[in-house]
Design an enzyme around this catalytic site. Structure first.
Site, mmCIF file in Angstrom:
data_model
loop_
_atom_site.group_PDB
_atom_site.id
_atom_site.type_symbol
_atom_site.label_atom_id
_atom_site.label_comp_id
_atom_site.label_asym_id
_atom_site.label_seq_id
_atom_site.Cartn_x
_atom_site.Cartn_y
_atom_site.Cartn_z
ATOM 1 N N LEU A 265 0.864 -1.171 0.000
ATOM 2 C CA LEU A 265 0.000 0.000 0.000
ATOM 3 C C LEU A 265 0.902 1.223 0.000
ATOM 4 O O LEU A 265 1.840 1.303 0.807
ATOM 5 C CB LEU A 265 -0.909 0.037 1.236
ATOM 6 C CG LEU A 265 -2.152 -0.850 1.268
ATOM 7 C CD1 LEU A 265 -2.956 -0.573 2.532
ATOM 8 C CD2 LEU A 265 -3.017 -0.651 0.030
ATOM 9 N N ASP A 266 0.628 2.181 -0.881
ATOM 10 C CA ASP A 266 1.393 3.420 -0.866
ATOM 11 C C ASP A 266 1.220 4.112 0.475
ATOM 12 O O ASP A 266 0.217 3.923 1.171
ATOM 13 C CB ASP A 266 0.919 4.354 -1.979
ATOM 14 C CG ASP A 266 1.206 3.795 -3.367
ATOM 15 O OD1 ASP A 266 2.187 3.039 -3.498
ATOM 16 O OD2 ASP A 266 0.451 4.111 -4.296
ATOM 17 N N ARG A 267 2.174 4.949 0.805
ATOM 18 C CA ARG A 267 2.145 5.630 2.102
ATOM 19 C C ARG A 267 0.863 6.447 2.288
ATOM 20 O O ARG A 267 0.296 6.502 3.385
ATOM 21 C CB ARG A 267 3.371 6.550 2.226
ATOM 22 C CG ARG A 267 3.469 7.268 3.561
ATOM 23 C CD ARG A 267 4.818 7.933 3.727
ATOM 24 N NE ARG A 267 5.036 8.993 2.760
ATOM 25 C CZ ARG A 267 4.642 10.249 2.933
ATOM 26 N NH1 ARG A 267 3.982 10.587 4.036
ATOM 27 N NH2 ARG A 267 4.885 11.162 2.030
ATOM 28 N N THR A 269 -2.034 5.871 0.910
ATOM 29 C CA THR A 269 -3.237 5.044 0.773
ATOM 30 C C THR A 269 -3.601 4.414 2.110
ATOM 31 O O THR A 269 -2.732 3.931 2.833
ATOM 32 C CB THR A 269 -3.017 3.931 -0.271
ATOM 33 O OG1 THR A 269 -2.607 4.528 -1.512
ATOM 34 C CG2 THR A 269 -4.280 3.122 -0.494
ATOM 35 N N HIS A 362 1.480 2.701 -8.344
ATOM 36 C CA HIS A 362 0.557 3.827 -8.565
ATOM 37 C C HIS A 362 -0.446 3.538 -9.689
ATOM 38 O O HIS A 362 -0.950 4.464 -10.336
ATOM 39 C CB HIS A 362 1.328 5.113 -8.890
ATOM 40 C CG HIS A 362 2.174 5.604 -7.766
ATOM 41 N ND1 HIS A 362 2.967 6.737 -7.872
ATOM 42 C CD2 HIS A 362 2.384 5.138 -6.511
ATOM 43 C CE1 HIS A 362 3.627 6.933 -6.739
ATOM 44 N NE2 HIS A 362 3.280 5.968 -5.904
#
Length: 533
Positions: A265-267, A269, A362
């Site tokens: 998970l992106d930071r 998100t 992304h």
């Protein structure tokens, strides 16, 4: 072969051949022993004892390792010094020529080391203004000499590869005893590096704040831990983040250690994030990922009125910059596919369900930008730096270099470089014409600060040895950690972000496999009655 040769001559030749074979065997045996000993010594010096390192058992976490803007890189997941190899005493010690600096053999690295209590105790949290903050602390960046450094001086390496600080800073760090080579204080930056040299650089570390929203446990059993990750918190240590990460918070506040992240998970998100408790479970679920047996579902809020029918985007995605973390649609990119379905529209923005069928960096954010409906508050893909159309249809009227320059300039003006996982010091490496704050200090000022730092470190060491005053020692430790004379960040007053500025409207809602399904609550911004402030 002896046909036609007289008997007497044949006997003489056979006798000479036997003598020669015996002599050759004795000579070859001696040579073989000498070669074996030489190879043994060479292997010991060349570093065959190096072992691959796993960071917290994670082989697929986002970020790809922790950049080291301050100087060096840790050799193991926990940042700890590798354990030495036991010496059997059978190998002869390698001796250098007279006056030659002898490099000790490389130390054996402990593979699979996770973060433990000694790492969690490096510093503490405090909460202020809706933010979780980390008290500044000292940290050792460590690395073995890289092949391209061999034969070059420390001065050359720092001036060409670690330009986030001026050379005067590293000279001051030497005088303050902050730089070590093979666990011995560096006395002169002109020292020439050799293969297997072990470098350690002690820095004063500051971490950006993250949201104070707690990490909620959705499920826990003997196999997995499932959480609802808040936005703004990275999964594992990367860049400037170490203690303000999910891994450290779970270890320090929930006593959940040695976890293996199962997906990324992106930071920025939020949502469902799964961890395996064992390597076996991790391998099992990763095999399910490879076999396309898992389903992921996200929700987001995007600009404008998204089409009310199902939309599938199959545009390939190319990474523009791994350092800045920017991607775009490009025919040269990797193939990927995302399915979108609008859930609601409030007259200005739409809530959209997203089902990524591949897992590119992304991917959801880039595909939504391409479709002309970027995430409402996406700090990268809804930026004016992409041009008037903001990347819709893949139309970007500038080169990749110009795009990166404009993105960095925009966030530098907003004092939000941490959104790009950058700090001011990173800009000296070529992204922008900028220098680190410490470059503003003259060499003479750094020399004075080095003397202060050296004296202060001496006081701290004396306090730690005062066994009769534990309370005084603890107080001295806290005081000495808060500020540092050589630290550029200590001299910069930064404005805290607002808690709402740390939230991006992208949420991992559901994660489903053959024998499990985990769902997190719908975020407030995804409700039908939500209105923009």
């Amino acid at each position: 072969m002896w046909r036609g040769v007289p008997v007497c001559l044949r006997i003489l030749l056979q006798w000479r051949l036997a003598l020669w074979s015996h002599s050759f065997a004795r000579t070859w045996g001696s040579c073989r022993e000498a070669m074996a000993e030489a190879l043994c010594t060479q292997a010991e010096a060349a570093g065959e004892l190096k072992a691959p390192v796993q960071q917290n058992g994670d082989s697929g976490s986002d970020g790809g390792g922790e950049p080291l803007p301050e100087g060096l890189e840790p050799p193991a997941a926990g940042g700890q010094v590798p354990a030495p190899v036991a010496d059997s005493g059978k190998r002869k010690k390698r001796r250098g020529a007279a006056g030659e600096r002898v490099v000790p053999p490389p130390k054996k690295r402990r593979t699979g080391v996770s973060f433990g209590d000694e790492h969690f105790a490096e510093t503490t949290y405090y909460f202020e203004g809706g933010l979780r903050k980390v008290r500044p602390y000292y940290f050792d960046f460590q690395t073995y000499c890289k092949g391209r450094w061999v034969g070059r001086s420390l001065l050359h390496v720092f001036s060409t590869e670690f330009r986030s600080q001026p050379l005067a800073y590293y000279e001051a760090a030497v005088r303050a005893g902050r730089l070590h080579l093979n666990e011995e204080p560096v006395q002169d930056l002109s020292i020439v590096l050799k293969d297997n040299d072990f470098l350690r650089n002690t820095v004063h570390r500051h971490e950006p704040p993250v949201t104070a929203e707690p990490i909620r446990l959705l499920a826990e059993n003997e196999d997995v831990v499932v959480i609802d990750k808040p936005s703004s918190i990275p999964v594992h240590p990367c860049g400037r983040f170490r203690h303000n990460t999910v891994i450290f918070i779970l270890g320090k506040e929930h006593q959940l250690k040695e976890l293996h992240p199962l997906h990324r998970l992106d930071r920025l998100t939020s949502g469902v994030l799964m961890f395996a408790k064992t390597v076996a479970v991790s391998e099992k679920i990763h095999e399910q990922v490879r076999d396309r047996q898992l389903e992921k579902e996200y929700v987001c809020r995007v600009e404008g009125e998204f089409p009310d029918k199902e939309v599938t985007c199959k545009e390939p995605i190319l990474v523009v910059s791994y350092k800045v973390g920017v991607c775009r649609v490009d025919p040269r990119g990797k193939p990927c596919e995302t399915v979108f379905q609008r859930l609601s529209y409030n007259g200005r923005s739409s809530v959209v369900q997203c089902r990524p069928l591949t897992g590119r960096t992304h991917q959801i954010r880039v595909h939504l930008q391409f479709l002309g409906h970027p995430i409402l508050n996406d700090p990268i893909y809804n930026s004016a730096a992409w041009g008037p159309s903001r990347g819709q249809g893949g139309h970007i009227p500038k080169t990749d270099e110009e795009l990166l320059r404009d993105l960095v300039a925009e966030h530098q003006a907003k004092e939000s470089l941490n959104v790009l996982d950058l700090c001011e010091g990173d800009l000296a490496s070529g992204l922008m014409d900028s220098t680190a704050p410490s470059a503003e200090l003259a060499k003479g000022s750094l020399e004075e600060l080095a003397a202060v730092a050296q004296k202060r470190d001496g006081i701290a060491e004396a306090a730690s040895q005062d066994l009769d005053a534990p309370e005084k020692t603890a107080k001295a430790d806290v005081t000495n950690q808060e500020t540092d004379p050589l630290c550029a960040e200590c001299r910069v007053l930064r404005q805290d972000p607002l808690p709402q500025d740390l939230v991006m409207f992208l949420h991992a809602l559901r994660y489903k496999g053959p024998d499990f399904e985990y769902v997190s609550p719908m975020p407030v911004w995804a409700r039908d009655d939500w209105q923009e402030a």
